[in-house]
Design an enzyme around this catalytic site. Structure first.
Site, PDB file in Angstrom:
ATOM      1  N   HIS A  14       0.863  -1.197   0.000  1.00  0.00           N
ATOM      2  CA  HIS A  14       0.000   0.000   0.000  1.00  0.00           C
ATOM      3  C   HIS A  14       0.894   1.241   0.000  1.00  0.00           C
ATOM      4  O   HIS A  14       1.208   1.801   1.058  1.00  0.00           O
ATOM      5  CB  HIS A  14      -0.930  -0.015   1.221  1.00  0.00           C
ATOM      6  CG  HIS A  14      -1.951   1.085   1.232  1.00  0.00           C
ATOM      7  ND1 HIS A  14      -3.286   0.866   1.495  1.00  0.00           N
ATOM      8  CD2 HIS A  14      -1.854   2.428   1.018  1.00  0.00           C
ATOM      9  CE1 HIS A  14      -3.960   2.003   1.444  1.00  0.00           C
ATOM     10  NE2 HIS A  14      -3.095   2.982   1.166  1.00  0.00           N
ATOM     11  N   ASN A  18       2.678   9.288  -5.821  1.00  0.00           N
ATOM     12  CA  ASN A  18       3.006  10.702  -5.610  1.00  0.00           C
ATOM     13  C   ASN A  18       3.077  11.091  -4.141  1.00  0.00           C
ATOM     14  O   ASN A  18       3.739  12.077  -3.798  1.00  0.00           O
ATOM     15  CB  ASN A  18       2.030  11.592  -6.387  1.00  0.00           C
ATOM     16  CG  ASN A  18       2.254  11.429  -7.877  1.00  0.00           C
ATOM     17  OD1 ASN A  18       3.384  11.544  -8.362  1.00  0.00           O
ATOM     18  ND2 ASN A  18       1.208  11.095  -8.613  1.00  0.00           N
ATOM     19  N   HIS A  68       0.570  17.340  -6.717  1.00  0.00           N
ATOM     20  CA  HIS A  68       0.076  17.178  -8.098  1.00  0.00           C
ATOM     21  C   HIS A  68       0.350  18.421  -8.941  1.00  0.00           C
ATOM     22  O   HIS A  68       0.560  18.312 -10.149  1.00  0.00           O
ATOM     23  CB  HIS A  68      -1.421  16.835  -8.084  1.00  0.00           C
ATOM     24  CG  HIS A  68      -1.695  15.464  -7.536  1.00  0.00           C
ATOM     25  ND1 HIS A  68      -2.838  15.136  -6.859  1.00  0.00           N
ATOM     26  CD2 HIS A  68      -0.943  14.326  -7.559  1.00  0.00           C
ATOM     27  CE1 HIS A  68      -2.787  13.858  -6.482  1.00  0.00           C
ATOM     28  NE2 HIS A  68      -1.644  13.349  -6.893  1.00  0.00           N
ATOM     29  N   THR A 100      -1.106   4.230  -8.233  1.00  0.00           N
ATOM     30  CA  THR A 100      -1.180   5.629  -8.630  1.00  0.00           C
ATOM     31  C   THR A 100      -2.457   5.888  -9.415  1.00  0.00           C
ATOM     32  O   THR A 100      -2.985   4.980 -10.069  1.00  0.00           O
ATOM     33  CB  THR A 100       0.064   6.062  -9.436  1.00  0.00           C
ATOM     34  OG1 THR A 100       0.063   7.491  -9.533  1.00  0.00           O
ATOM     35  CG2 THR A 100       0.123   5.448 -10.821  1.00  0.00           C
ATOM     36  N   PRO A 102      -4.185   7.346 -12.488  1.00  0.00           N
ATOM     37  CA  PRO A 102      -3.888   7.872 -13.830  1.00  0.00           C
ATOM     38  C   PRO A 102      -4.549   9.240 -13.994  1.00  0.00           C
ATOM     39  O   PRO A 102      -5.727   9.407 -13.666  1.00  0.00           O
ATOM     40  CB  PRO A 102      -4.510   6.827 -14.763  1.00  0.00           C
ATOM     41  CG  PRO A 102      -4.585   5.582 -13.947  1.00  0.00           C
ATOM     42  CD  PRO A 102      -4.854   6.051 -12.541  1.00  0.00           C
ATOM     43  N   ASP A 165      -9.824   7.896  -8.027  1.00  0.00           N
ATOM     44  CA  ASP A 165      -9.959   8.947  -7.016  1.00  0.00           C
ATOM     45  C   ASP A 165     -11.447   9.223  -6.768  1.00  0.00           C
ATOM     46  O   ASP A 165     -12.222   9.296  -7.727  1.00  0.00           O
ATOM     47  CB  ASP A 165      -9.256  10.222  -7.544  1.00  0.00           C
ATOM     48  CG  ASP A 165      -9.186  11.331  -6.510  1.00  0.00           C
ATOM     49  OD1 ASP A 165     -10.182  11.560  -5.798  1.00  0.00           O
ATOM     50  OD2 ASP A 165      -8.125  11.979  -6.422  1.00  0.00           O
ATOM     51  N   GLU A 225     -11.683   4.718   6.691  1.00  0.00           N
ATOM     52  CA  GLU A 225     -10.686   5.724   7.082  1.00  0.00           C
ATOM     53  C   GLU A 225     -11.358   6.820   7.918  1.00  0.00           C
ATOM     54  O   GLU A 225     -10.705   7.544   8.654  1.00  0.00           O
ATOM     55  CB  GLU A 225     -10.066   6.332   5.821  1.00  0.00           C
ATOM     56  CG  GLU A 225      -8.558   6.336   5.824  1.00  0.00           C
ATOM     57  CD  GLU A 225      -7.964   6.956   4.584  1.00  0.00           C
ATOM     58  OE1 GLU A 225      -8.618   6.972   3.514  1.00  0.00           O
ATOM     59  OE2 GLU A 225      -6.818   7.422   4.670  1.00  0.00           O
TER      60      GLU A 225
HETATM   61  C1  6MZ Z   1      -6.942   8.066   0.736  1.00  0.00           C
HETATM   62  C2  6MZ Z   1      -4.980   8.490  -0.373  1.00  0.00           C
HETATM   63  C3  6MZ Z   1      -4.257   8.424   0.837  1.00  0.00           C
HETATM   64  O1  6MZ Z   1      -2.341   8.524  -6.953  1.00  0.00           O
HETATM   65  O2  6MZ Z   1      -1.239  10.729  -7.303  1.00  0.00           O
HETATM   66  N1  6MZ Z   1      -4.103   8.763  -1.353  1.00  0.00           N
HETATM   67  N2  6MZ Z   1      -6.303   8.318  -0.418  1.00  0.00           N
HETATM   68  N3  6MZ Z   1      -6.322   8.004   1.925  1.00  0.00           N
HETATM   69  C4  6MZ Z   1      -4.987   8.181   2.032  1.00  0.00           C
HETATM   70  N4  6MZ Z   1      -4.393   8.133   3.263  1.00  0.00           N
HETATM   71  C5  6MZ Z   1      -3.992   9.282   3.928  1.00  0.00           C
HETATM   72  N5  6MZ Z   1      -2.965   8.606   0.552  1.00  0.00           N
HETATM   73  C6  6MZ Z   1      -2.892   8.814  -0.787  1.00  0.00           C
HETATM   74  O3  6MZ Z   1      -0.935   9.468  -5.138  1.00  0.00           O
HETATM   75  C7  6MZ Z   1      -1.596  10.423  -4.347  1.00  0.00           C
HETATM   76  C8  6MZ Z   1      -3.081  10.121  -4.271  1.00  0.00           C
HETATM   77  O4  6MZ Z   1      -3.305   8.887  -3.572  1.00  0.00           O
HETATM   78  C9  6MZ Z   1      -4.475   8.948  -2.781  1.00  0.00           C
HETATM   79  C10 6MZ Z   1      -5.089  10.326  -3.006  1.00  0.00           C
HETATM   80  O5  6MZ Z   1      -6.059  10.241  -4.021  1.00  0.00           O
HETATM   81  C11 6MZ Z   1      -3.891  11.146  -3.482  1.00  0.00           C
HETATM   82  O6  6MZ Z   1      -4.260  12.249  -4.278  1.00  0.00           O
HETATM   83  P1  6MZ Z   1      -1.103   9.342  -6.721  1.00  0.00           P
HETATM   84  O7  6MZ Z   1       0.139   8.663  -7.168  1.00  0.00           O
END
Ligand code: 6MZ
Length: 361
Positions: A14, A18, A68, A100, A102, A165, A225
């Site tokens: 997990h 980004n 982002h 990630t 897209p 997302d 969460e």
């Molecule tokens: C929910 C999370 C997260 O996809 O741009 N993300 N979503 N709960 C969390 N825990 C705190 N941590 C990360 O990586 C960033 C994106 O992952 C999700 C969110 O949509 C965040 O914008 P990527 O690579």
């Protein structure tokens, strides 16, 4: 102990790409962007969230928006991916499922597909370690143990999970699932539902998630969460292959989990820093671990939470009294919950067996 945790082979299931960007890269990219587009980045806000120890979920999602913003072309996606892989490999992660979302951004000519292509380019461009991300045909039969192979170079096996997302539409989610299906031969093994848990209704994505499962993709959901018993119940009835977090589960949810045995991705630092769990002593890791429930320790976002998988293991050891052997077993057990095929699983089982003979546990 942290050094020992670092040398131990680990499985990360997990990790958001980004959210795992190097802090130095984030700052460098933000400065460069501010030079070309004055005011594009709010530096004081960025420094505030980077320096702040505890972050509310609202601040965490503001942080993601800032990250982002610095992704202004495909090369940056490639660079972030390359560095994230290098960082996990140097922490002795031997199998990584990197997730990630897209991203489509017409203003820079980015489609969801070209975004994932840039991620794959990042996997290909790592040179300091062997990155194994293309599934071998015939159930990965040709994955061989390094020692048997006489190959002493470090190796990391990487598989990708494409995230949906919670801000997206049903159609955009379906596009992500179709992309994942088309990219299975490039190591895409699953779909994740993530994003701000306070946003949207998860049922918006149900058609896409069902389609993904029907087509044989694995699905993992961010679940519980925040407090939302009805959503948790419905998500469990959908029967995802894994779930992330599970912080706000109530007795009826744990009862359901006992019969389904859906593995839980546990992110200790993330849960504590975002106040999803009030204190480490109250973390459900303790209950799950003691009842031998399938679980795996993970980082979530190494940049945002200033952590690493070694640190997460040390945190678990310090908080719940785990010794080296228990930690090694916890790490080894994670192999059973990976989304890659049996060839990879068998390879990892053998790898952990061979390492256990040489590690001081
Ligand atoms: C929910 C999370 C997260 O996809 O741009 N993300 N979503 N709960 C969390 N825990 C705190 N941590 C990360 O990586 C960033 C994106 O992952 C999700 C969110 O949509 C965040 O914008 P990527 O690579």
């Amino acid at each position: 102990m942290e050094e020992w945790c670092k040398t131990m082979p680990k499985v990360e299931l997990h990790a958001h790409l980004n959210g795992s960007i190097r802090v130095s890269t984030l700052l460098e990219l933000a400065k460069a962007l501010n030079e070309t587009q004055k005011g594009a980045i709010n530096f004081s806000q960025m420094e505030h969230v980077i320096m702040k120890y505890d972050l509310s979920l609202i601040e965490v999602f503001q942080f993601f928006d800032l990250i982002h913003n610095v992704i202004t072309d495909h090369n940056i996606v490639t660079r972030i991916t390359k560095e994230v892989i290098e960082d996990f490999a140097s922490d002795n992660v031997v199998y990584l499922e990197l997730r990630t979302t897209p991203k489509r951004n017409d203003s820079i000519g980015m489609s969801k597909r070209s975004y994932v292509d840039a991620v794959i380019k990042g996997l290909r461009s790592v040179s300091s370690v062997d990155v194994d991300f293309i599934p071998k045909t015939g159930d990965s039969k040709s994955l061989t143990n390094d020692k048997c192979n006489g190959n002493s170079r470090k190796r990391i096996i990487v598989r990708l999970i494409l995230s949906i997302d919670r801000r997206e539409t049903t159609e955009a989610a379906m596009e992500t699932v179709k992309l994942a299906l088309e990219m299975r031969h490039l190591g895409v093994v699953g779909i994740d539902l993530s994003g701000n848990p306070k946003t949207g209704e998860w049922t918006t994505y149900l058609p896409a998630l069902k389609f993904a499962q029907e087509q044989g993709l694995n699905v993992t959901l961010h679940c519980g969460e925040i407090r939302n018993p009805k959503e948790i119940k419905n998500m469990l009835e959908f029967h995802p292959q894994r779930i992330g977090h599970a912080c706000f589960f109530e007795d009826e949810h744990w009862r359901k989990m006992k019969s389904t045995k859906i593995p839980v991705e546990i992110c200790l630092t993330s849960n504590i820093r975002t106040f999803s769990v009030s204190s480490i002593e109250d973390h459900h890791f303790d209950y799950l671990y003691k009842t031998k429930y399938p679980l795996v320790l993970c980082t979530d976002d190494t940049c945002v939470f200033n952590t690493s998988l070694s640190k997460e293991y040390k945190y678990a050891a310090d908080s719940f009294g785990l010794g080296r052997w228990e930690m090694f077993e916890l790490s080894r057990n994670a192999v059973e919950y990976i989304f890659a095929d049996n060839g990879v699983k068998n390879y990892l089982r053998k790898y952990f067996n061979s390492v256990s003979k040489n590690m001081e546990v």
